[in-house]
Scaffold this motif. Structure first.
Motif, short mmCIF file in Angstrom:
data_model
loop_
_atom_site.label_atom_id
_atom_site.label_comp_id
_atom_site.label_asym_id
_atom_site.label_seq_id
_atom_site.Cartn_x
_atom_site.Cartn_y
_atom_site.Cartn_z
N UNK A 172 0.82 -1.21 0.00
CA UNK A 172 0.00 0.00 0.00
C UNK A 172 0.86 1.26 0.00
N UNK A 173 1.99 1.20 0.69
CA UNK A 173 2.91 2.34 0.75
C UNK A 173 3.42 2.68 -0.66
N UNK A 174 3.83 1.66 -1.41
CA UNK A 174 4.32 1.89 -2.77
C UNK A 174 3.22 2.49 -3.65
N UNK A 175 1.99 2.01 -3.48
CA UNK A 175 0.86 2.59 -4.22
C UNK A 175 0.64 4.04 -3.86
N UNK A 176 0.77 4.36 -2.57
CA UNK A 176 0.62 5.74 -2.13
C UNK A 176 1.70 6.63 -2.73
N UNK A 177 2.94 6.15 -2.74
CA UNK A 177 4.03 6.92 -3.33
C UNK A 177 3.79 7.17 -4.81
#
Length: 114
Positions: A9-14
């Protein structure tokens, strides 16, 4: 949420932030800085090193307030948000704390996009 889910999810947010601001944030601190600027509400101005640290603190307080760790206490004379610690933040090693913060940052952006 487990660490693997948080990382995904963090990578998607970035990726989303890169589309939004035109540059991919380098790390958690860069995302916290963006949140701090947003929460301060004064727009894109130059900040001193100390002010940047204060902005990241504002961001941490804001994202952790979603889970009741901090309570908003109003604005100071310069218009900067002030927070009060409402309950102790769980202890943990550096990786655990980073994952904990990332979860809250992800929740912050999910609630902002609703």
């Amino acid at each position: 949420m487990n660490e693997k889910d948080v990382d995904k999810q963090w990578e998607g947010l970035l990726d989303q932030l890169q589309q939004l601001v035109g540059k991919r944030p380098a790390d958690l601190n860069a995302v916290l800085f963006l949140i701090g600027v947003q929460e301060l509400g004064k727009g894109p101005i130059r900040f001193s090193k100390e002010a940047k640290q204060d902005l990241m603190h504002i961001a941490v307080c804001k994202v952790l307030s979603q889970s009741g760790y901090y309570t908003f206490d109003g604005l100071d004379k310069d218009g900067w948000p002030q927070w009060i610690l409402a309950k102790p933040v769980p202890p943990g090693d550096l990786l655990t704390q980073e994952t904990f913060l990332k979860e809250h940052v992800i929740e912050y952006f999910q609630s902002a996009l609703v």
